[in-house]
Design a protein around this motif. Sequence first.
Motif, mmCIF file in Angstrom:
data_model
loop_
_atom_site.group_PDB
_atom_site.id
_atom_site.type_symbol
_atom_site.label_atom_id
_atom_site.label_comp_id
_atom_site.label_asym_id
_atom_site.label_seq_id
_atom_site.Cartn_x
_atom_site.Cartn_y
_atom_site.Cartn_z
ATOM 1 N N LEU A 5 0.830 -1.207 0.000
ATOM 2 C CA LEU A 5 0.000 0.000 0.000
ATOM 3 C C LEU A 5 0.866 1.260 0.000
ATOM 4 N N ASP A 6 1.924 1.264 0.797
ATOM 5 C CA ASP A 6 2.858 2.399 0.792
ATOM 6 C C ASP A 6 3.454 2.588 -0.603
ATOM 7 N N ARG A 7 3.846 1.498 -1.231
ATOM 8 C CA ARG A 7 4.427 1.572 -2.575
ATOM 9 C C ARG A 7 3.416 2.133 -3.578
ATOM 10 N N ARG A 8 2.156 1.701 -3.466
ATOM 11 C CA ARG A 8 1.112 2.222 -4.358
ATOM 12 C C ARG A 8 0.949 3.727 -4.165
ATOM 13 N N ILE A 9 0.932 4.153 -2.915
ATOM 14 C CA ILE A 9 0.805 5.586 -2.626
ATOM 15 C C ILE A 9 1.974 6.356 -3.237
ATOM 16 N N MET A 13 1.974 9.192 -6.181
ATOM 17 C CA MET A 13 2.483 10.536 -5.888
ATOM 18 C C MET A 13 3.599 10.919 -6.860
ATOM 19 N N GLN A 14 4.445 9.970 -7.228
ATOM 20 C CA GLN A 14 5.501 10.237 -8.199
ATOM 21 C C GLN A 14 4.920 10.505 -9.572
ATOM 22 N N ALA A 15 3.907 9.738 -9.946
ATOM 23 C CA ALA A 15 3.328 9.859 -11.282
ATOM 24 C C ALA A 15 2.576 11.175 -11.454
ATOM 25 N N SER A 145 16.289 13.132 -16.617
ATOM 26 C CA SER A 145 16.302 13.825 -15.341
ATOM 27 C C SER A 145 15.051 13.388 -14.609
ATOM 28 N N ASP A 146 15.190 12.343 -13.834
ATOM 29 C CA ASP A 146 14.021 11.739 -13.201
ATOM 30 C C ASP A 146 14.400 11.290 -11.809
ATOM 31 N N GLU A 147 13.698 11.807 -10.819
ATOM 32 C CA GLU A 147 13.980 11.418 -9.451
ATOM 33 C C GLU A 147 13.035 10.335 -8.958
ATOM 34 N N SER A 148 12.161 9.836 -9.829
ATOM 35 C CA SER A 148 11.231 8.821 -9.364
ATOM 36 C C SER A 148 11.952 7.476 -9.244
#
Length: 151
Positions: A5-9, A13-15, A145-148
């Motif tokens: 669930l944390d990973r989904r959140i 949020m990143q997307a 350039s991606d911090e996700s």
Amino acid sequence: MLDDLDRRILRQMQASSSLAGAELAQRVGLSAARLSRRVERLRDQGILRGPRAVINWRALGYEVEVSLRVTLDKTQTRAFDDFIDAARAIPEVIEIQTFVGRVDVRLSVIARDMPDYQRIYRDQILALPHIADIEALMHVARIKSDESLPL
């Protein structure tokens, strides 16, 4: 540490960092209150550092970006501290990184055009303390350039 669930959140949020709480809660299958508690826990754990604005500095008229690789005179005991303190005071320095190796510090410098860069370099960069060597690398293109993170 992180459950599914944390990973989904975090993926949501990143997307799309501009999602409102209710829409984010719906996308991850939680109530707004439960989502709020989860997000707060992620902040408390230092996983989420908070929202931030990403500014397109080119849209503000800055057309030149240069990476400066700096080697410091490490015979001076405060070389790093003095250099970094002074570099932070230059508004056009948008990033400072330190390294272990031949290069000690990398500065990202933006300028409106080449004459502006030359002025910044001559008047401010070369005045920084404890520089033993400096190499300039002109940015041509930013490929990625991606911090996700892959969550």
